[in-house]
Design an enzyme around this catalytic site. Sequence first.
Site, PDB file in Angstrom:
ATOM      1  N   HIS A   1     -22.699 -44.550  12.554  1.00  0.00           N
ATOM      2  CA  HIS A   1     -21.589 -44.060  11.730  1.00  0.00           C
ATOM      3  C   HIS A   1     -21.899 -42.680  11.170  1.00  0.00           C
ATOM      4  CE1 HIS A   1     -23.328 -44.945   7.691  1.00  0.00           C
ATOM      5  NE2 HIS A   1     -23.922 -45.944   8.306  1.00  0.00           N
TER       6      HIS A   1
ATOM      7  N   GLU B   1     -17.748 -46.504   7.895  1.00  0.00           N
ATOM      8  CA  GLU B   1     -18.670 -47.619   7.667  1.00  0.00           C
ATOM      9  C   GLU B   1     -18.924 -47.857   6.181  1.00  0.00           C
ATOM     10  OE1 GLU B   1     -22.101 -50.193   7.318  1.00  0.00           O
ATOM     11  OE2 GLU B   1     -21.949 -48.172   6.528  1.00  0.00           O
ATOM     12  N   GLU B   2     -19.064 -46.770   5.425  1.00  0.00           N
ATOM     13  CA  GLU B   2     -19.372 -46.912   3.999  1.00  0.00           C
ATOM     14  C   GLU B   2     -18.139 -47.340   3.200  1.00  0.00           C
ATOM     15  OE1 GLU B   2     -22.353 -46.947   3.335  1.00  0.00           O
ATOM     16  OE2 GLU B   2     -23.494 -45.440   4.433  1.00  0.00           O
TER      17      GLU B   2
ATOM     18  N   ASP C   1     -20.090 -41.185   8.647  1.00  0.00           N
ATOM     19  CA  ASP C   1     -19.712 -40.976   7.249  1.00  0.00           C
ATOM     20  C   ASP C   1     -20.908 -41.312   6.362  1.00  0.00           C
ATOM     21  OD1 ASP C   1     -19.478 -43.738   7.967  1.00  0.00           O
ATOM     22  OD2 ASP C   1     -18.356 -44.115   6.118  1.00  0.00           O
TER      23      ASP C   1
ATOM     24  N   ASP D   1     -29.247 -42.504   6.878  1.00  0.00           N
ATOM     25  CA  ASP D   1     -28.102 -43.417   6.958  1.00  0.00           C
ATOM     26  C   ASP D   1     -26.819 -42.622   7.065  1.00  0.00           C
ATOM     27  OD1 ASP D   1     -26.432 -45.572   6.866  1.00  0.00           O
ATOM     28  OD2 ASP D   1     -26.726 -45.977   4.752  1.00  0.00           O
TER      29      ASP D   1
ATOM     30  N   ASP E   1     -28.842 -48.722  12.325  1.00  0.00           N
ATOM     31  CA  ASP E   1     -28.264 -48.498  11.000  1.00  0.00           C
ATOM     32  C   ASP E   1     -28.962 -49.384   9.976  1.00  0.00           C
ATOM     33  OD1 ASP E   1     -26.583 -47.529   9.039  1.00  0.00           O
ATOM     34  OD2 ASP E   1     -24.935 -48.891   9.513  1.00  0.00           O
TER      35      ASP E   1
END
Length: 443
Positions: A98, A167-168, A100, A133, A200
């Site tokens: 991801h 994702e976040e 973001d 991340d 991740d």
Amino acid sequence: MAAPQKFLNFIDSNVPKLIDRLAEAVAIPSISGDASRRQDVYKMGSWLEAQLNKFGVKTEAIPLGQEHIEGQVLELPPAIVGRIGEDPKKKTILIYGHFDVQPANVSDGWNTDPFKMHFDKESGRMYGRGTTDDKGPIMGWLNVLEAHHSLGIELPVNMRFCFEGMEESGSEGLDEFIGTEAKKGNDGWFGGVDCVCISDNYWLNDRTPALTYGLRGLTYFNVLVSGPGADLHSGIFGGAVYEPMTALIALMGKLVTQDGQILIPGVYDGIKPAASDELEIYEKLDYSVQDLEASAGGKIAISDDKSTVLMARMRNPSLSLHGIEGAFSGVGAKTVIPATVGGKFSLRLVPPQQPDDIRAKVERYLEAEFAKLNTKCTMKIEYLHGGIPWVADHRHWNYQAAKNATERRTSSGGSIPVTLTFAENLGVNVLLLPMGRGDDGAQ
Ligand SMILES: [Zn+2]
């Protein structure tokens, strides 16, 4: 099989350039949870797509619909999907990541601007939002693609990519997309995929690479106890009425023992004891009780035995009390009797526990224990959230291949919901291949 020497030399001789690429990615503040940063999330997606194209990956930006956030209607960032390699004799690997990030401000305790990556040459550490991340791991795959592309080495597998920008913020839109593509079979973006690799999550410590083959599930509750019509004064009503907080504390005190044993009947049903090869994994892991206490910031491990602590963290269910809402929490000594209080707690689940079954057991137990209190207060149970646990076959070739590059396997306590989406929709083995260290401070 070790990586070809040419490949290793390429990586070694291009370190400054590869670090610069990560810095470029970190500099785009692609915060998915902040509506004012949505343009940056789009920009990050386009940046990533351009990088993939440079190394011969065919891509498409897939619109995922709209969302309502802070009173506005916003386009969701597109998923960036890609493919390279069409050789039917090769395995086809799907990579997820991801692009973001979570918000970050210097005032949160950063020593440097979180969106200007700081490379500390002495320690070799990089500081910046997204370095671990999950922009760093995505760069890891770009580095692999660039090396093969520049050196003219054929990739040993066909690769498919699925990168998302939400994702976040709950991965909005992604499950539907994966489900739709999976139904298209060979005509879909994930057609012919033999296994999935997700980078991740994190190593257990800061020394040894690890693989993850399980994720615990979750059930989250809020138990509300009410009594009076409004907050009361204890000087006037104390001793004369049943108090909601007294009942709630009694209930929450009946959920779990001091050393973590869950007291809800039937909650451990069906959970198998660790098999000998699994026990061996825990015994061999490069991890100590001191590592856990160091990351917890206190000498509070439930046991001095490493395997006991590791199994408590990774393969056993747990119950944690999180908070009491509606209670007095300000300065001073307010003598209030709160009218309604809500106690929040959750359980981490392991196979074969299922959120619905655990929910029923928790509710039945709370009702019975509440009845025993003989209070005239009333109780309501709210079920806030649930997620099923996941475990992969760590003997599968996908894991064996990853094991050649890393050294230890782990089962992790956190959650990466898309893991289940891929496992269920594509029906193939999913590997969690962490690139970040356990002390990276991911949130
Ligand atoms: Zn992440």
